[in-house]
Write an enzyme that holds these catalytic residues in place. Structure first.
Site, PDB file in Angstrom:
ATOM      1  N   HIS A 112       0.815  -1.222   0.000  1.00  0.00           N
ATOM      2  CA  HIS A 112       0.000   0.000   0.000  1.00  0.00           C
ATOM      3  C   HIS A 112       0.850   1.274   0.000  1.00  0.00           C
ATOM      4  CE1 HIS A 112      -3.342  -2.572   0.221  1.00  0.00           C
ATOM      5  NE2 HIS A 112      -3.407  -2.734   1.529  1.00  0.00           N
ATOM      6  N   HIS A 186      -9.831   1.279   0.935  1.00  0.00           N
ATOM      7  CA  HIS A 186      -9.567   0.081   1.728  1.00  0.00           C
ATOM      8  C   HIS A 186     -10.584  -0.025   2.868  1.00  0.00           C
ATOM      9  CE1 HIS A 186      -7.377  -3.033   3.899  1.00  0.00           C
ATOM     10  NE2 HIS A 186      -6.462  -3.081   2.937  1.00  0.00           N
ATOM     11  N   GLU A 325     -11.357  -4.514  -2.574  1.00  0.00           N
ATOM     12  CA  GLU A 325     -10.532  -3.388  -2.974  1.00  0.00           C
ATOM     13  C   GLU A 325     -10.325  -3.384  -4.492  1.00  0.00           C
ATOM     14  OE1 GLU A 325      -6.892  -3.677  -0.471  1.00  0.00           O
ATOM     15  OE2 GLU A 325      -8.088  -5.237   0.521  1.00  0.00           O
TER      16      GLU A 325
END
Length: 360
Positions: A112, A186, A325
Protein backbone atom coordinates in the site's frame (compact mmCIF):
# COMPACT_ATOMS: atom_id res chain seq x y z
CA UNK A 1 -19.75 22.56 17.88
CA UNK A 2 -20.68 21.38 14.40
CA UNK A 3 -20.14 23.91 11.64
CA UNK A 4 -22.82 23.66 8.99
CA UNK A 5 -21.20 24.11 5.60
CA UNK A 6 -24.43 23.54 3.70
CA UNK A 7 -27.73 21.77 4.13
CA UNK A 8 -26.30 18.32 3.38
CA UNK A 9 -22.66 18.55 4.49
CA UNK A 10 -21.35 19.00 8.02
CA UNK A 11 -17.76 19.83 8.90
CA UNK A 12 -16.54 19.14 12.43
CA UNK A 13 -13.29 18.65 14.37
CA UNK A 14 -12.12 15.08 14.91
CA UNK A 15 -9.33 15.55 17.43
CA UNK A 16 -5.64 15.86 16.69
CA UNK A 17 -2.59 13.74 15.96
CA UNK A 18 0.25 13.36 18.50
CA UNK A 19 2.16 16.17 16.74
CA UNK A 20 -0.78 18.54 17.24
CA UNK A 21 -2.14 18.42 13.68
CA UNK A 22 -5.90 18.96 13.83
CA UNK A 23 -8.05 16.52 11.89
CA UNK A 24 -11.38 17.37 10.31
CA UNK A 25 -14.37 15.13 9.63
CA UNK A 26 -16.83 15.80 6.80
CA UNK A 27 -20.30 14.23 7.01
CA UNK A 28 -22.22 13.90 3.75
CA UNK A 29 -25.94 13.47 4.40
CA UNK A 30 -28.00 11.48 1.94
CA UNK A 31 -31.64 10.45 1.90
CA UNK A 32 -33.32 8.34 4.59
CA UNK A 33 -30.41 8.64 7.01
CA UNK A 34 -27.82 7.37 4.52
CA UNK A 35 -24.59 9.09 5.55
CA UNK A 36 -20.83 8.87 5.04
CA UNK A 37 -18.20 10.49 7.28
CA UNK A 38 -14.77 11.16 5.76
CA UNK A 39 -11.60 12.35 7.48
CA UNK A 40 -8.95 14.52 5.88
CA UNK A 41 -6.45 12.12 7.49
CA UNK A 42 -5.87 9.41 4.91
CA UNK A 43 -9.10 10.41 3.11
CA UNK A 44 -10.54 7.79 5.46
CA UNK A 45 -14.20 6.72 5.41
CA UNK A 46 -14.61 6.79 9.18
CA UNK A 47 -18.32 5.87 9.26
CA UNK A 48 -21.01 4.78 6.81
CA UNK A 49 -24.60 4.61 8.02
CA UNK A 50 -26.99 2.46 5.99
CA UNK A 51 -30.58 1.33 6.79
CA UNK A 52 -31.63 -2.31 7.11
CA UNK A 53 -34.85 -3.87 5.79
CA UNK A 54 -36.79 -2.29 8.67
CA UNK A 55 -35.26 1.15 8.17
CA UNK A 56 -32.92 0.89 11.17
CA UNK A 57 -29.61 2.64 10.59
CA UNK A 58 -26.22 1.14 11.48
CA UNK A 59 -22.61 2.03 10.86
CA UNK A 60 -21.24 -0.73 8.61
CA UNK A 61 -17.49 0.05 8.45
CA UNK A 62 -14.73 -0.73 10.92
CA UNK A 63 -12.64 2.15 12.18
CA UNK A 64 -11.59 4.28 15.13
CA UNK A 65 -13.10 7.12 17.14
CA UNK A 66 -9.87 9.12 17.45
CA UNK A 67 -7.32 10.01 14.76
CA UNK A 68 -4.23 8.85 16.65
CA UNK A 69 -5.37 5.22 16.49
CA UNK A 70 -5.22 5.29 12.69
CA UNK A 71 -1.50 6.10 13.02
CA UNK A 72 -0.57 3.94 16.02
CA UNK A 73 -2.54 0.86 14.89
CA UNK A 74 -2.24 0.95 11.08
CA UNK A 75 -4.75 -1.48 9.56
CA UNK A 76 -5.79 0.82 6.68
CA UNK A 77 -9.35 1.01 8.04
CA UNK A 78 -11.34 2.93 5.41
CA UNK A 79 -8.28 4.64 3.96
CA UNK A 80 -7.31 5.82 0.51
CA UNK A 81 -4.11 3.85 -0.12
CA UNK A 82 -1.30 4.59 -2.55
CA UNK A 83 0.85 5.32 -4.40
CA UNK A 84 0.59 1.63 -5.09
CA UNK A 85 -2.24 -0.36 -3.52
CA UNK A 86 -1.39 -3.96 -2.62
CA UNK A 87 2.11 -5.44 -2.84
CA UNK A 88 5.29 -4.78 -4.78
CA UNK A 89 7.58 -7.79 -4.45
CA UNK A 90 10.78 -7.09 -2.51
CA UNK A 91 9.90 -3.39 -2.62
CA UNK A 92 11.57 -2.89 -5.99
CA UNK A 93 10.59 -2.25 -9.60
CA UNK A 94 12.16 -1.02 -12.83
CA UNK A 95 10.87 1.83 -15.00
CA UNK A 96 12.56 2.95 -18.22
CA UNK A 97 15.72 1.08 -17.30
CA UNK A 98 16.00 2.58 -13.81
CA UNK A 99 15.50 0.55 -10.63
CA UNK A 100 13.49 2.05 -7.79
CA UNK A 101 13.12 0.87 -4.20
CA UNK A 102 10.09 1.26 -1.95
CA UNK A 103 10.72 0.63 1.78
CA UNK A 104 9.43 -2.78 2.83
CA UNK A 105 6.60 -2.66 5.37
CA UNK A 106 5.10 -6.16 4.95
CA UNK A 107 7.91 -8.63 5.51
CA UNK A 108 10.21 -8.30 2.51
CA UNK A 109 7.60 -6.51 0.43
CA UNK A 110 6.12 -3.03 0.04
CA UNK A 111 2.42 -2.83 0.86
CA UNK A 112 0.00 0.00 0.00
CA UNK A 113 2.74 2.45 -0.95
CA UNK A 114 5.24 1.77 1.84
CA UNK A 115 5.41 2.68 5.54
CA UNK A 116 4.41 6.31 4.91
CA UNK A 117 1.71 5.78 2.32
CA UNK A 118 -1.23 8.02 1.47
CA UNK A 119 -3.27 6.56 4.34
CA UNK A 120 -0.99 8.40 6.82
CA UNK A 121 -1.12 11.81 5.11
CA UNK A 122 -3.45 14.71 5.79
CA UNK A 123 -5.24 15.47 2.54
CA UNK A 124 -6.29 19.00 1.59
CA UNK A 125 -9.91 20.07 1.22
CA UNK A 126 -10.47 21.14 -2.37
CA UNK A 127 -14.23 21.30 -2.82
CA UNK A 128 -17.56 20.78 -1.06
CA UNK A 129 -20.74 20.59 -3.14
CA UNK A 130 -24.26 20.51 -1.77
CA UNK A 131 -27.46 19.64 -3.55
CA UNK A 132 -29.16 16.37 -4.33
CA UNK A 133 -25.77 14.62 -4.62
CA UNK A 134 -23.50 16.07 -1.91
CA UNK A 135 -19.80 15.56 -2.62
CA UNK A 136 -16.37 16.15 -1.12
CA UNK A 137 -13.07 16.38 -3.00
CA UNK A 138 -9.72 16.01 -1.23
CA UNK A 139 -6.28 16.42 -2.80
CA UNK A 140 -2.74 15.32 -2.03
CA UNK A 141 0.62 16.11 -3.64
CA UNK A 142 3.23 13.36 -3.38
CA UNK A 143 6.69 14.77 -4.24
CA UNK A 144 9.29 13.16 -6.49
CA UNK A 145 11.05 10.40 -4.55
CA UNK A 146 8.25 10.00 -2.00
CA UNK A 147 8.62 6.43 -0.64
CA UNK A 148 10.98 5.80 -3.55
CA UNK A 149 8.50 6.52 -6.37
CA UNK A 150 9.58 8.79 -9.23
CA UNK A 151 7.72 11.92 -10.29
CA UNK A 152 5.58 14.43 -8.44
CA UNK A 153 2.06 13.00 -8.28
CA UNK A 154 -0.99 15.23 -7.84
CA UNK A 155 -3.84 13.01 -6.61
CA UNK A 156 -7.47 13.62 -5.73
CA UNK A 157 -10.39 11.60 -4.40
CA UNK A 158 -14.04 12.62 -4.60
CA UNK A 159 -16.81 11.12 -2.47
CA UNK A 160 -20.37 11.58 -3.76
CA UNK A 161 -23.70 10.42 -2.31
CA UNK A 162 -26.60 9.76 -4.65
CA UNK A 163 -30.15 9.01 -3.55
CA UNK A 164 -30.79 6.78 -0.55
CA UNK A 165 -27.93 4.37 -1.00
CA UNK A 166 -25.18 5.07 -3.52
CA UNK A 167 -21.62 6.14 -2.68
CA UNK A 168 -19.23 6.89 -5.53
CA UNK A 169 -15.49 7.12 -4.89
CA UNK A 170 -13.52 8.62 -7.78
CA UNK A 171 -9.73 8.92 -7.87
CA UNK A 172 -7.66 10.98 -10.31
CA UNK A 173 -3.92 11.61 -10.57
CA UNK A 174 -1.40 13.32 -12.83
CA UNK A 175 2.40 13.28 -12.85
CA UNK A 176 5.31 15.36 -14.12
CA UNK A 177 7.48 12.28 -14.85
CA UNK A 178 6.84 8.62 -15.68
CA UNK A 179 5.70 6.82 -12.55
CA UNK A 180 3.39 4.14 -11.16
CA UNK A 181 -0.01 4.75 -9.61
CA UNK A 182 -2.64 2.38 -8.24
CA UNK A 183 -5.08 3.90 -5.74
CA UNK A 184 -7.97 2.25 -3.94
CA UNK A 185 -10.43 2.52 -1.08
CA UNK A 186 -9.57 0.08 1.73
CA UNK A 187 -12.89 -0.16 3.55
CA UNK A 188 -13.60 -2.95 6.04
CA UNK A 189 -17.33 -3.72 5.80
CA UNK A 190 -19.70 -5.54 8.11
CA UNK A 191 -23.25 -5.23 6.81
CA UNK A 192 -24.66 -6.41 10.12
CA UNK A 193 -23.39 -3.21 11.72
CA UNK A 194 -20.17 -2.85 13.68
CA UNK A 195 -21.96 -2.15 16.97
CA UNK A 196 -23.79 -5.49 16.79
CA UNK A 197 -20.46 -7.28 17.15
CA UNK A 198 -20.93 -10.17 14.74
CA UNK A 199 -18.47 -11.48 12.18
CA UNK A 200 -18.94 -11.51 8.39
CA UNK A 201 -18.76 -15.26 7.80
CA UNK A 202 -22.53 -15.46 7.14
CA UNK A 203 -22.43 -12.70 4.50
CA UNK A 204 -23.31 -14.12 1.08
CA UNK A 205 -20.74 -13.03 -1.50
CA UNK A 206 -20.78 -13.04 -5.29
CA UNK A 207 -17.68 -12.02 -7.31
CA UNK A 208 -18.04 -11.78 -11.07
CA UNK A 209 -14.63 -13.21 -11.95
CA UNK A 210 -13.63 -16.58 -13.41
CA UNK A 211 -9.97 -16.34 -12.39
CA UNK A 212 -7.84 -15.32 -9.42
CA UNK A 213 -4.14 -14.97 -8.64
CA UNK A 214 -2.66 -17.67 -6.39
CA UNK A 215 0.02 -16.25 -4.08
CA UNK A 216 3.28 -17.40 -2.57
CA UNK A 217 4.83 -16.48 0.74
CA UNK A 218 4.21 -12.83 1.54
CA UNK A 219 0.95 -12.81 -0.49
CA UNK A 220 2.76 -11.92 -3.72
CA UNK A 221 1.22 -13.50 -6.86
CA UNK A 222 3.00 -16.59 -8.15
CA UNK A 223 2.29 -15.96 -11.84
CA UNK A 224 -0.60 -16.29 -14.24
CA UNK A 225 -4.26 -16.31 -13.19
CA UNK A 226 -5.92 -19.64 -12.43
CA UNK A 227 -9.56 -20.64 -12.73
CA UNK A 228 -11.73 -20.48 -9.62
CA UNK A 229 -13.76 -23.42 -10.91
CA UNK A 230 -13.84 -26.29 -8.44
CA UNK A 231 -12.05 -24.33 -5.70
CA UNK A 232 -13.15 -22.46 -2.55
CA UNK A 233 -12.39 -19.28 -4.51
CA UNK A 234 -15.42 -19.73 -6.76
CA UNK A 235 -17.91 -16.99 -5.84
CA UNK A 236 -19.47 -16.83 -9.31
CA UNK A 237 -22.68 -17.82 -7.52
CA UNK A 238 -23.48 -16.62 -3.97
CA UNK A 239 -21.72 -18.38 -1.09
CA UNK A 240 -21.33 -17.41 2.56
CA UNK A 241 -17.82 -16.06 3.14
CA UNK A 242 -17.29 -18.65 5.86
CA UNK A 243 -18.72 -21.67 4.02
CA UNK A 244 -15.35 -22.89 2.71
CA UNK A 245 -12.86 -20.64 4.50
CA UNK A 246 -11.56 -23.57 6.57
CA UNK A 247 -11.20 -25.97 3.63
CA UNK A 248 -7.80 -27.64 3.37
CA UNK A 249 -6.81 -25.66 0.30
CA UNK A 250 -3.15 -24.58 0.19
CA UNK A 251 -4.05 -21.02 -0.79
CA UNK A 252 -6.43 -20.63 2.17
CA UNK A 253 -3.75 -22.06 4.46
CA UNK A 254 -1.16 -19.65 3.13
CA UNK A 255 -3.32 -16.56 3.66
CA UNK A 256 -5.23 -17.75 6.77
CA UNK A 257 -8.30 -17.23 4.63
CA UNK A 258 -9.04 -15.09 1.60
CA UNK A 259 -6.54 -12.39 0.62
CA UNK A 260 -6.40 -12.70 -3.14
CA UNK A 261 -6.85 -10.68 -6.30
CA UNK A 262 -9.78 -11.60 -8.53
CA UNK A 263 -9.11 -10.89 -12.20
CA UNK A 264 -12.03 -8.89 -13.59
CA UNK A 265 -10.26 -7.99 -16.83
CA UNK A 266 -6.81 -7.43 -18.28
CA UNK A 267 -7.22 -3.65 -18.42
CA UNK A 268 -9.41 -0.89 -16.90
CA UNK A 269 -12.95 -0.72 -18.25
CA UNK A 270 -14.38 2.44 -19.85
CA UNK A 271 -17.16 2.61 -17.25
CA UNK A 272 -17.85 0.86 -13.94
CA UNK A 273 -19.42 -2.59 -14.22
CA UNK A 274 -20.78 -4.91 -11.56
CA UNK A 275 -17.90 -6.72 -9.86
CA UNK A 276 -19.33 -8.05 -6.60
CA UNK A 277 -22.48 -8.35 -4.52
CA UNK A 278 -22.72 -9.01 -0.77
CA UNK A 279 -25.89 -9.76 1.19
CA UNK A 280 -26.30 -9.98 4.97
CA UNK A 281 -29.25 -12.31 5.67
CA UNK A 282 -29.92 -11.01 9.17
CA UNK A 283 -30.36 -7.32 8.35
CA UNK A 284 -31.24 -7.64 4.67
CA UNK A 285 -28.55 -5.12 3.73
CA UNK A 286 -27.09 -5.60 0.27
CA UNK A 287 -23.95 -3.98 -1.15
CA UNK A 288 -23.19 -4.05 -4.86
CA UNK A 289 -19.76 -2.90 -6.01
CA UNK A 290 -19.29 -1.51 -9.51
CA UNK A 291 -15.80 -0.55 -10.67
CA UNK A 292 -13.78 0.26 -13.77
CA UNK A 293 -10.64 -1.39 -12.35
CA UNK A 294 -9.23 -4.69 -13.71
CA UNK A 295 -8.75 -6.37 -10.32
CA UNK A 296 -10.59 -6.84 -7.03
CA UNK A 297 -8.76 -7.85 -3.86
CA UNK A 298 -10.99 -9.87 -1.55
CA UNK A 299 -9.74 -9.95 2.05
CA UNK A 300 -11.65 -11.72 4.82
CA UNK A 301 -10.03 -9.89 7.74
CA UNK A 302 -7.69 -12.78 8.51
CA UNK A 303 -5.10 -10.81 10.45
CA UNK A 304 -7.44 -8.92 12.75
CA UNK A 305 -6.20 -10.35 16.03
CA UNK A 306 -7.85 -8.40 18.84
CA UNK A 307 -5.00 -5.91 19.22
CA UNK A 308 -6.79 -3.07 17.39
CA UNK A 309 -9.37 -1.24 19.53
CA UNK A 310 -12.15 0.15 17.35
CA UNK A 311 -15.49 1.86 17.73
CA UNK A 312 -17.65 1.28 20.82
CA UNK A 313 -14.47 0.03 22.58
CA UNK A 314 -14.58 -3.19 20.56
CA UNK A 315 -11.47 -5.26 19.85
CA UNK A 316 -11.55 -6.24 16.18
CA UNK A 317 -10.93 -9.95 15.67
CA UNK A 318 -10.55 -12.29 12.73
CA UNK A 319 -13.34 -11.91 10.14
CA UNK A 320 -15.03 -9.00 11.90
CA UNK A 321 -14.93 -7.23 8.52
CA UNK A 322 -14.25 -7.93 4.85
CA UNK A 323 -12.54 -5.83 2.19
CA UNK A 324 -13.27 -5.60 -1.53
CA UNK A 325 -10.53 -3.39 -2.97
CA UNK A 326 -10.82 -2.45 -6.67
CA UNK A 327 -7.36 -1.94 -8.15
CA UNK A 328 -4.73 -2.90 -10.68
CA UNK A 329 -3.34 -6.38 -10.02
CA UNK A 330 -0.73 -6.75 -7.25
CA UNK A 331 2.95 -6.61 -8.24
CA UNK A 332 2.01 -5.45 -11.75
CA UNK A 333 5.14 -3.23 -11.90
CA UNK A 334 7.20 -6.45 -12.04
CA UNK A 335 4.91 -8.34 -14.41
CA UNK A 336 4.70 -7.30 -18.06
CA UNK A 337 1.77 -9.70 -18.51
CA UNK A 338 -0.38 -7.91 -15.89
CA UNK A 339 -2.41 -4.71 -16.45
CA UNK A 340 -0.07 -1.72 -16.50
CA UNK A 341 0.16 0.74 -13.61
CA UNK A 342 2.30 3.20 -15.58
CA UNK A 343 1.32 6.88 -15.73
CA UNK A 344 3.09 9.36 -18.00
CA UNK A 345 3.04 13.17 -18.10
CA UNK A 346 0.01 14.45 -20.01
CA UNK A 347 -2.09 11.45 -18.98
CA UNK A 348 -4.68 11.26 -16.19
CA UNK A 349 -5.11 8.23 -13.99
CA UNK A 350 -8.78 7.60 -13.24
CA UNK A 351 -10.49 5.08 -10.99
CA UNK A 352 -14.26 5.13 -10.33
CA UNK A 353 -15.99 2.68 -7.98
CA UNK A 354 -19.64 2.75 -6.92
CA UNK A 355 -20.93 1.20 -3.69
CA UNK A 356 -24.68 0.68 -4.11
CA UNK A 357 -26.72 -0.25 -1.03
CA UNK A 358 -30.23 -1.71 -0.92
CA UNK A 359 -32.22 -4.29 1.06
CA UNK A 360 -33.47 -7.76 0.31
Amino acid sequence: MNHRVCARILREPFGSLPDGTEIQRFRLLGEGGFEVAVLDLGAIVQALHVPDRDGRLADIVLGHEAPGAYISEPRFFGAAVGRYANRIADGRFALDGMEYRVPANDGDHALHGGPQGFDRRVWKLAELCEGQAPSLRLTLVSPDGDQGFPGTLAASVTYTLSGAGELTIAFEATTDAPTLVNLTHHGYFNLGGVEAGGDVLDHRLTIHADDYLPVGDGAVPLGRPESVDGTPFDFCTPHPIGARIRDAHPQLHRGRGYDHNYCLDDRPAPTPRLAARVEHPGSGRVMELLTDQPGLQFYSGNFLDGTAAGKQDRLYRQSDGFCLEPQIWPDAPNRADYPSARLDPGETYRHVSVYRFSVA
